[in-house]
Design an enzyme around this catalytic site. Structure first.
Site, short mmCIF file in Angstrom:
data_model
loop_
_atom_site.label_atom_id
_atom_site.label_comp_id
_atom_site.label_asym_id
_atom_site.label_seq_id
_atom_site.Cartn_x
_atom_site.Cartn_y
_atom_site.Cartn_z
N ASP A 79 70.13 44.90 -0.90
CA ASP A 79 69.73 45.91 0.07
C ASP A 79 68.27 46.24 -0.21
O ASP A 79 67.72 45.86 -1.25
CB ASP A 79 70.63 47.15 -0.11
CG ASP A 79 70.16 48.33 0.71
OD1 ASP A 79 69.97 48.17 1.92
OD2 ASP A 79 69.98 49.41 0.12
N ASP A 112 66.16 49.66 1.19
CA ASP A 112 65.87 51.08 0.99
C ASP A 112 66.90 51.72 0.05
O ASP A 112 68.11 51.62 0.29
CB ASP A 112 65.89 51.81 2.33
CG ASP A 112 64.81 51.32 3.25
OD1 ASP A 112 63.74 51.92 3.28
OD2 ASP A 112 65.05 50.30 3.95
#
Length: 225
Positions: A11, A13
């Site tokens: 991922d 953020d």
């Protein structure tokens, strides 16, 4: 095509970068321009995870604007105009670059699966030098589906030529995505998660990226065994 033995999808953020300061600033620039009350940093941070559209929906709710689709589209466009530049206040989490280098040296194939829109994702990858490590990317614009639908994660995995992968993320959305994809999940605990660790699907937990290469080595050793 040879299937990489060690495949990792990240991922973005809350996992590789702390983008909350820039997201908070962009949201408040919109609100300021509209003559509306600004949101707090804690609010902005809690709104992150399901993409810019959801973030703006939550901002609108927070300041009492309701959910009119035309108004949402207008404010989202204004938000993106503020956010699509170079990330002035976003920070890379400690140990990330060293961990990516060590994982590369270990022969890991690496990719990215994010709900961030495509243009800011590309800018962040280039700005922080992640593009040299993360060969395949799925952003909010890649497929019709977005996390927690597993389709973007599985898309990246297939692009990397892998039948399985370790997913690394920080949030409830990431945990659900990995679970629905049937993949092992390494939870980074210093991101945007609000739920206690024990209540989230996970295979591994770590609080500093210095720990990740050894965790990955152990994971793939166990898989091979």
């Amino acid at each position: 095509m040879n299937t990489p033995m060690k495949t990792i999808v990240f991922d973005l953020d809350g996992t590789l970068i702390d983008s909350a300061p820039d997201l908070h600033l962009a949201a408040n620039l919109v609100l300021r321009d509209e003559g509306l009350p600004e949101i707090s940093f804690a609010q902005a941070r809690s709104f992150i995870g399901k993409g810019a559209g959801v973030l703006i929906s939550r901002v609108m709710q927070a300041v009492g604007l309701g959910d009119d689709p035309a108004e949402h589209a207008r404010l989202l466009a204004k938000f993106m105009s503020h956010y699509e530049g170079e990330p002035a206040h976003t920070l890379v989490y400690p140990g990330v670059m060293d961990a990516l280098g060590r994982l590369e040296a270990m022969g890991c194939a690496m990719g990215l699966c994010t709900n961030k829109p495509g243009e800011p994702t590309a800018i962040a990858l280039r700005h922080f030098g992640f593009d040299r490590f993360l060969g395949k990317v799925a952003s909010a614009d890649t497929l019709p589906q977005r996390k927690p639908d597993p389709a973007p994660l599985l898309h990246v995995m297939r692009d990397l030529g892998a039948e399985t992968a370790l997913y690394v993320g920080d949030s409830e959305v990431d945990a659900e995505t990995a679970e629905r994809a049937g993949l092992p999940f390494a939870l980074y605990t210093e991101g945007y998660r609000k739920t206690p660790v024990a209540e989230l699907y996970h295979s591994y937990v770590f609080d500093h990226f210095d720990q990740l290469p050894d965790l990955v080595a152990q994971h793939f050793a166990d898989v091979k065994a």
